[in-house]
Design an enzyme around this catalytic site. Structure first.
Site, short mmCIF file in Angstrom:
data_model
loop_
_atom_site.label_atom_id
_atom_site.label_comp_id
_atom_site.label_asym_id
_atom_site.label_seq_id
_atom_site.Cartn_x
_atom_site.Cartn_y
_atom_site.Cartn_z
N VAL A 122 1.38 -0.80 -0.24
CA VAL A 122 -0.06 -0.09 0.24
C VAL A 122 1.20 1.37 -0.34
CG1 VAL A 122 -1.93 1.31 1.58
CG2 VAL A 122 -1.78 -1.21 0.95
N LYS A 152 -6.31 -1.89 -1.55
CA LYS A 152 -5.33 -1.43 -0.80
C LYS A 152 -6.35 -1.00 0.68
CE LYS A 152 -2.37 0.37 -4.09
NZ LYS A 152 -1.87 1.75 -5.10
#
Ligand code: NAP
Length: 439
Positions: free
Chosen positions: A133, A206
């Site tokens: 992420v 994410k």
């Protein structure tokens, strides 16, 4: 000269990120060894095509097309091939053969994270994924370690650089969505098939990872509400600017209580939304990423930087490698997944937020009152209203544009209001409905 124990490192994938990680490891091996307290010997890089051009180039003798054999001799396996299979099977095999693992693979973590965490926990292996992420931005470790003693209330993230680049170009240069996408493709920010970015799938993966970590709860990808940017128009971007907002594709997760049922849970969602120009996320331009965290004790925190790029992402992977190597030498179990809170993931209908609604209405007296009463009948309170023309024209076919900002309302109440607006005789078109966040 300190004699370090040697750890054998296997890299699966020698593409944008993998080639950079391998090259930095070869170049800065001694320095990384000092930080890790262990020698880091790169034993191989698995690829599909031994003859493909690599940037930076890698020594030919390190390349192999046999990842399954490569992992058998490794202490730490770094997975940078992407996709679900064979990455999933290879990582499970690596864990079961006693290796610690590092991955940047958000698609795999968002769909098979619990399986990988369980397998790692069973054998006490470590699983690090800082690069999954926000690319280079440290966000996994701050959430997992630095904020472990706090309670995260909400996260607002710009976690997809491609869509931020597109919306930023629309905002700053007045480009259409199509032109901005073409430019993003030309510059290499967008893939040949941009669906994963512009439809919000990448951001949804994410936010599923961030929400699971922040709220100590498994938040599966299927539970993330997702809307992409394909319906965002120049008119919306312009009218947002006039009202003091910018349009951003936001990945949001928060603890909340369902306004109607009173149930406590978490929400995870991705959609284009308006944020005030004064919000720190409004200043995130180009393909950059940022994650804005609201925590009970820490208050507001923002993490900002390059969300992608081979070299930048390699920084996060090597940070994981130093941590994994250090712990490998010291011994003891890896950091287990934390899902003790086990909160329900609430549907989008549970959220409460503000909205901006743009309408084309008949330009005649009495229309404003009719619209206002529609909102109030459905329990949605109007905060601000601007109109493009004086409602009171002589021409019965004249049309005016109304931009209405609401106070906080539930999705349910808003949907009922929009349905009523659509069937109202004074409304010619509901041009746009955008949520407003960050107020
Ligand atoms: P990439 O450039 O497409 O590289 C993938 C690499 O994996 C290539 O070297 C490819 O080999 C190899 N590979 C793929 N399938 C394989 C298989 N079955 N057997 C052996 N090798 C195989 O991908 P990337 O951009 O480096 O991304 C890698 C991972 O990092 C992905 O999970 C991605 O989501 C994540 N990530 C990337 C970025 C970024 O900026 N690129 C940022 C954050 C996270 P060949 O080279 O021979 O084709």
């Amino acid at each position: 000269m300190i004699e370090y124990r040697n750890l054998r490192i296997a890299i699966l994938g020698g593409g944008s990120v993998g080639a950079q990680v391998a090259s930095l490891l070869l170049e800065h091996g001694d320095e990384l060894a000092s930080r890790a307290g262990a020698g880091l010997e790169l034993i191989g890089v698995a690829v599909r095509d031994l003859d493909a051009k690599r940037t930076p180039p890698l020594p030919r003798e390190l390349l192999t097309t046999d990842p399954a054999s490569l992992i058998l001799g490794a202490d730490i396996v770094i997975e940078l091939m992407g996709g679900i299979e064979p990455a999933r099977t290879l990582l499970l095999d690596a864990i079961n053969s006693g290796a610690d693992i590092i991955t940047a693979n958000k698609a795999l973590l968002a769909t098979h994270g619990p399986e990988l965490f369980d397998a790692a926990e069973q054998v006490g292996a470590q699983l690090y994924y800082e690069a999954a992420v926000g690319g280079a931005i440290p966000i996994i470790r701050p959430l997992r370690d630095s904020l472990a003693g706090d309670r995260v209330k909400r996260i607002l993230g710009i976690v997809n650089g491609t869509t931020n680049y597109i919306l930023d170009l629309m905002e700053r240069e007045g480009a259409s969505l199509e032109d901005a996408l073409a430019k993003a493709t030309e510059l290499g920010y967008a893939e040949a098939d941009p669906t994963a970015d512009i439809e919000g799938y990448d951001a949804a993966q994410k936010v599923s990872i961030l929400a699971s970590l922040a709220f100590h709860t498994n938040v599966p990808l299927e539970a993330v509400h997702r809307e992409g940017i394909t319906a965002v128009t120049m008119e919306q971007v312009e009218s947002a600017r006039k009202a003091g907002f910018v349009v951003k594709l936001l990945a949001i997760c928060e603890r909340l209580t369902d306004a109607e049922t009173g149930e406590d849970g978490v929400s995870a969602r991705v959609y284009p939304a308006l944020i005030p120009v004064t919000h720190p996320l409004a200043a995130v331009h180009g393909a950059n990423n940022a994650v804005f965290i609201e925590a009970e004790a820490a208050g507001d925190l923002m993490f900002y930087g390059a969300g992608a790029g081979g070299l930048q992402t390699a920084s996060a992977v090597l940070g994981d490698l130093v941590s994994a190597a250090r712990r490998h030498v010291i011994g003891g179990p890896g950091v287990a997944e934390s899902n003790h809170a086990n909160l329900p993931v609430l549907p989008i209908s549970s959220i409460t937020t503000r909205y901006q609604i743009t309408l084309k209405v008949a330009d005649r007296p009495g229309v404003l009152a009719a619209i206002a009463s529609l909102f109030s009948e459905h329990g949605v309170s109007v905060e601000a209203l601007t109109q493009s023309a004086g409602l009171g024209a002589i021409d019965p076919d004249a049309t005016a544009t109304l931009v209405i900002g609401t106070h906080e309302a539930t999705e349910h109440a808003l949907a009922a209001t929009v349905a009523a607006l659509k069937s109202s005789e004074v409304v010619r078109a509901v041009v746009s409905v955008l949520r407003v966040e960050g107020l």
